[in-house]
Motif scaffolding. Sequence first.
Motif, PDB file in Angstrom:
ATOM      1  N   GLU A  79      37.310 113.115 140.346  1.00  0.00           N
ATOM      2  CA  GLU A  79      37.964 111.815 140.493  1.00  0.00           C
ATOM      3  C   GLU A  79      39.465 111.961 140.714  1.00  0.00           C
ATOM      4  OE1 GLU A  79      35.866 112.671 138.178  1.00  0.00           O
ATOM      5  OE2 GLU A  79      34.180 111.244 138.209  1.00  0.00           O
ATOM      6  N   ALA A  80      40.065 112.973 140.081  1.00  0.00           N
ATOM      7  CA  ALA A  80      41.500 113.196 140.259  1.00  0.00           C
ATOM      8  C   ALA A  80      41.813 113.649 141.681  1.00  0.00           C
ATOM      9  CB  ALA A  80      41.993 114.230 139.250  1.00  0.00           C
ATOM     10  N   LEU A  81      40.951 114.487 142.239  1.00  0.00           N
ATOM     11  CA  LEU A  81      41.130 114.917 143.628  1.00  0.00           C
ATOM     12  C   LEU A  81      41.010 113.734 144.578  1.00  0.00           C
ATOM     13  CD1 LEU A  81      41.421 117.065 145.861  1.00  0.00           C
ATOM     14  CD2 LEU A  81      38.943 117.424 145.700  1.00  0.00           C
ATOM     15  N   LEU A  82      39.992 112.897 144.351  1.00  0.00           N
ATOM     16  CA  LEU A  82      39.794 111.720 145.202  1.00  0.00           C
ATOM     17  C   LEU A  82      41.009 110.787 145.123  1.00  0.00           C
ATOM     18  CD1 LEU A  82      38.065 109.969 147.040  1.00  0.00           C
ATOM     19  CD2 LEU A  82      36.940 109.049 144.978  1.00  0.00           C
ATOM     20  N   LEU A 128      45.555 119.578 148.771  1.00  0.00           N
ATOM     21  CA  LEU A 128      44.664 120.739 148.743  1.00  0.00           C
ATOM     22  C   LEU A 128      45.398 122.019 148.363  1.00  0.00           C
ATOM     23  CD1 LEU A 128      42.431 120.006 151.869  1.00  0.00           C
ATOM     24  CD2 LEU A 128      42.022 119.416 149.474  1.00  0.00           C
ATOM     25  N   ALA A 129      46.735 121.982 148.436  1.00  0.00           N
ATOM     26  CA  ALA A 129      47.529 123.144 148.016  1.00  0.00           C
ATOM     27  C   ALA A 129      47.873 123.101 146.527  1.00  0.00           C
ATOM     28  CB  ALA A 129      48.814 123.202 148.841  1.00  0.00           C
ATOM     29  N   ASP A 130      47.507 122.019 145.861  1.00  0.00           N
ATOM     30  CA  ASP A 130      47.813 121.858 144.436  1.00  0.00           C
ATOM     31  C   ASP A 130      46.814 122.664 143.609  1.00  0.00           C
ATOM     32  OD1 ASP A 130      48.217 121.072 141.833  1.00  0.00           O
ATOM     33  OD2 ASP A 130      48.241 118.916 142.241  1.00  0.00           O
ATOM     34  N   ARG A 131      47.245 123.796 143.047  1.00  0.00           N
ATOM     35  CA  ARG A 131      46.318 124.677 142.343  1.00  0.00           C
ATOM     36  C   ARG A 131      45.923 124.155 140.968  1.00  0.00           C
ATOM     37  NH1 ARG A 131      44.924 125.393 146.339  1.00  0.00           N
ATOM     38  NH2 ARG A 131      45.152 127.173 147.743  1.00  0.00           N
ATOM     39  N   SER A 132      46.509 123.064 140.528  1.00  0.00           N
ATOM     40  CA  SER A 132      46.004 122.421 139.320  1.00  0.00           C
ATOM     41  C   SER A 132      44.761 121.593 139.620  1.00  0.00           C
ATOM     42  CB  SER A 132      47.083 121.526 138.701  1.00  0.00           C
ATOM     43  OG  SER A 132      47.348 120.396 139.529  1.00  0.00           O
ATOM     44  N   LEU A 133      44.564 121.258 140.896  1.00  0.00           N
ATOM     45  CA  LEU A 133      43.391 120.493 141.329  1.00  0.00           C
ATOM     46  C   LEU A 133      42.380 121.350 142.073  1.00  0.00           C
ATOM     47  CD1 LEU A 133      44.793 117.110 142.751  1.00  0.00           C
ATOM     48  CD2 LEU A 133      43.283 117.396 140.766  1.00  0.00           C
ATOM     49  N   VAL A 134      42.867 122.250 142.918  1.00  0.00           N
ATOM     50  CA  VAL A 134      42.011 122.953 143.879  1.00  0.00           C
ATOM     51  C   VAL A 134      42.152 124.465 143.707  1.00  0.00           C
ATOM     52  CG1 VAL A 134      41.562 123.360 146.326  1.00  0.00           C
ATOM     53  CG2 VAL A 134      42.142 121.041 145.525  1.00  0.00           C
ATOM     54  N   ALA A 135      41.015 125.125 143.516  1.00  0.00           N
ATOM     55  CA  ALA A 135      41.022 126.586 143.396  1.00  0.00           C
ATOM     56  C   ALA A 135      41.006 127.255 144.762  1.00  0.00           C
ATOM     57  CB  ALA A 135      39.823 127.054 142.575  1.00  0.00           C
ATOM     58  N   SER A 136      40.225 126.707 145.696  1.00  0.00           N
ATOM     59  CA  SER A 136      40.143 127.289 147.034  1.00  0.00           C
ATOM     60  C   SER A 136      39.651 126.237 148.011  1.00  0.00           C
ATOM     61  CB  SER A 136      39.199 128.496 147.057  1.00  0.00           C
ATOM     62  OG  SER A 136      37.874 128.104 146.767  1.00  0.00           O
ATOM     63  N   GLU A 148      31.787 114.286 148.430  1.00  0.00           N
ATOM     64  CA  GLU A 148      30.502 114.506 147.758  1.00  0.00           C
ATOM     65  C   GLU A 148      30.517 115.795 146.952  1.00  0.00           C
ATOM     66  OE1 GLU A 148      25.740 115.005 148.908  1.00  0.00           O
ATOM     67  OE2 GLU A 148      27.267 114.875 150.478  1.00  0.00           O
ATOM     68  N   LEU A 149      30.080 115.688 145.702  1.00  0.00           N
ATOM     69  CA  LEU A 149      29.870 116.886 144.897  1.00  0.00           C
ATOM     70  C   LEU A 149      28.644 117.622 145.419  1.00  0.00           C
ATOM     71  CD1 LEU A 149      30.512 115.490 141.306  1.00  0.00           C
ATOM     72  CD2 LEU A 149      31.933 117.122 142.547  1.00  0.00           C
ATOM     73  N   VAL A 150      28.796 118.910 145.701  1.00  0.00           N
ATOM     74  CA  VAL A 150      27.717 119.682 146.313  1.00  0.00           C
ATOM     75  C   VAL A 150      27.592 121.033 145.613  1.00  0.00           C
ATOM     76  CG1 VAL A 150      27.962 118.590 148.578  1.00  0.00           C
ATOM     77  CG2 VAL A 150      29.300 120.650 148.039  1.00  0.00           C
ATOM     78  N   ASP A 151      26.448 121.686 145.849  1.00  0.00           N
ATOM     79  CA  ASP A 151      26.309 123.077 145.427  1.00  0.00           C
ATOM     80  C   ASP A 151      27.226 123.944 146.287  1.00  0.00           C
ATOM     81  OD1 ASP A 151      24.344 122.587 143.505  1.00  0.00           O
ATOM     82  OD2 ASP A 151      22.720 122.757 144.982  1.00  0.00           O
ATOM     83  N   PRO A 152      27.670 125.078 145.763  1.00  0.00           N
ATOM     84  CA  PRO A 152      28.451 125.986 146.608  1.00  0.00           C
ATOM     85  C   PRO A 152      27.609 126.448 147.791  1.00  0.00           C
ATOM     86  CG  PRO A 152      27.739 127.090 144.601  1.00  0.00           C
ATOM     87  CD  PRO A 152      27.428 125.635 144.428  1.00  0.00           C
ATOM     88  N   SER A 153      28.217 126.519 148.955  1.00  0.00           N
ATOM     89  CA  SER A 153      27.482 126.962 150.135  1.00  0.00           C
ATOM     90  C   SER A 153      27.271 128.471 150.075  1.00  0.00           C
ATOM     91  CB  SER A 153      28.237 126.602 151.415  1.00  0.00           C
ATOM     92  OG  SER A 153      29.427 127.371 151.512  1.00  0.00           O
ATOM     93  N   LEU A 154      26.254 128.941 150.773  1.00  0.00           N
ATOM     94  CA  LEU A 154      26.024 130.376 150.854  1.00  0.00           C
ATOM     95  C   LEU A 154      27.197 131.055 151.551  1.00  0.00           C
ATOM     96  CD1 LEU A 154      24.001 132.577 150.135  1.00  0.00           C
ATOM     97  CD2 LEU A 154      22.878 132.193 152.329  1.00  0.00           C
ATOM     98  N   GLN A 155      27.825 130.351 152.494  1.00  0.00           N
ATOM     99  CA  GLN A 155      29.009 130.897 153.160  1.00  0.00           C
ATOM    100  C   GLN A 155      30.130 131.151 152.153  1.00  0.00           C
ATOM    101  OE1 GLN A 155      29.437 131.839 156.283  1.00  0.00           O
ATOM    102  NE2 GLN A 155      31.652 132.124 156.304  1.00  0.00           N
ATOM    103  N   ALA A 156      30.353 130.191 151.234  1.00  0.00           N
ATOM    104  CA  ALA A 156      31.397 130.363 150.230  1.00  0.00           C
ATOM    105  C   ALA A 156      31.090 131.536 149.304  1.00  0.00           C
ATOM    106  CB  ALA A 156      31.555 129.076 149.422  1.00  0.00           C
ATOM    107  N   ILE A 157      29.829 131.654 148.916  1.00  0.00           N
ATOM    108  CA  ILE A 157      29.423 132.765 148.052  1.00  0.00           C
ATOM    109  C   ILE A 157      29.583 134.089 148.786  1.00  0.00           C
ATOM    110  CG2 ILE A 157      27.474 133.776 146.812  1.00  0.00           C
ATOM    111  CD1 ILE A 157      26.457 130.869 146.407  1.00  0.00           C
ATOM    112  N   PHE A 158      29.170 134.096 150.039  1.00  0.00           N
ATOM    113  CA  PHE A 158      29.274 135.283 150.882  1.00  0.00           C
ATOM    114  C   PHE A 158      30.718 135.764 150.965  1.00  0.00           C
ATOM    115  CE2 PHE A 158      29.714 137.011 155.286  1.00  0.00           C
ATOM    116  CZ  PHE A 158      28.846 138.080 155.179  1.00  0.00           C
ATOM    117  N   ILE A 159      31.635 134.860 151.263  1.00  0.00           N
ATOM    118  CA  ILE A 159      33.050 135.228 151.386  1.00  0.00           C
ATOM    119  C   ILE A 159      33.594 135.738 150.059  1.00  0.00           C
ATOM    120  CG2 ILE A 159      35.366 134.291 151.765  1.00  0.00           C
ATOM    121  CD1 ILE A 159      34.123 132.484 153.912  1.00  0.00           C
ATOM    122  N   ALA A 160      33.221 135.061 148.972  1.00  0.00           N
ATOM    123  CA  ALA A 160      33.696 135.484 147.653  1.00  0.00           C
ATOM    124  C   ALA A 160      33.201 136.880 147.291  1.00  0.00           C
ATOM    125  CB  ALA A 160      33.241 134.476 146.603  1.00  0.00           C
ATOM    126  N   LYS A 161      31.994 137.219 147.706  1.00  0.00           N
ATOM    127  CA  LYS A 161      31.394 138.495 147.319  1.00  0.00           C
ATOM    128  C   LYS A 161      31.777 139.649 148.235  1.00  0.00           C
ATOM    129  CE  LYS A 161      29.001 137.050 143.755  1.00  0.00           C
ATOM    130  NZ  LYS A 161      29.282 137.559 142.389  1.00  0.00           N
TER     131      LYS A 161
END
Length: 318
Positions: free
Chosen positions: A272-275, A245-253, A289-302
């Motif tokens: 698939e690469a993350l899995l 999860l610290a690999d920034r080539s795979l994970v942005a946040s 599971e691939l999901v929509d971004p949560s409102l919490q994630a959007i809230f924190i980003a904004k």
Amino acid sequence: MSAPAVLLDGVTKRFAGHTAVRNLSMTVPAGGIFGLLGPNGAGKSTTIRMIMEIYLADEGRVELFGTTHGARALSDKLGYLPEERGLYKKMKVLDQLVFLGETKGISRGEARKRAGEWLERLGLGEWTQKKVEDLSKGMQQKVQFAGTLLHDPDLVILDEPFSGLDPVNSQVMKDVVIDIAKRGRTVLFSTHIMEQAERMCDRVVIIARGEKVVDGTLAEIKREFGGTHVALTFSREKEKAARVLADRSLVASVDDYGATADVELAPGAEAEALLAALVGEGVGLTRFELVDPSLQAIFIAKVGVEAATAGRREEVAA
């Protein structure tokens, strides 16, 4: 097309040199549930008080039901639960609600009938003759909630209605709010609890430092936010996920909840690469599971992590 229940056009409010709300425009459609979201101190309560004509805007225009008649002139159409709860502690519960009903133009007999029905619905039927001060904080909140709805208003405004409630009482009030919206009424409620807003609201506005940063339906907001998001639930060896999860080539946040995590993939990275990387480390997963971004994630980003987590800390303390 019916007029919006609430329209704010370029509204600004200042206090002693501090701008609490700055050039805020938003439209609350008639019918459904509208969320006014933001961290504590963002200007949500000030905005609501301008809608309720408790404060007058220094600039801009407030309309209710397509008219510039203020909230005081339209009192019979509005139900308002303020953030600062206030009941007469020495009055009996039933008498309190009858009094509130009469202030909205309901006859004493009708107010008594409606009050009894609401108290039964909210699980307070055995407390009608008790003094308000004998009730718990959550029970008092339900009494004031009943008083907000007693006159069957067209627009219900709830300022942090679920703050401090236990899960059972929160569920009861949530069910009532959903029912009100199903019957064609408009509900505007403010909160900094994103999970609740995401489940209930048709449309939201997020404000931070007195200014609007997000406005739209949940589907629109999530589509515009973009990114590829993955929900993870760990079954074993969760600590081994840290390197992946610290690999920034795979994970942005990562939003880490301990047993679960919400991950935004880095641009161009494949799920698939993350899995494969997690499995390769021996991490056990019960959900990927691939999901929509949560409102919490959007809230924190904004609004920023500091403001968002401050709101969550205060909610836990409550």
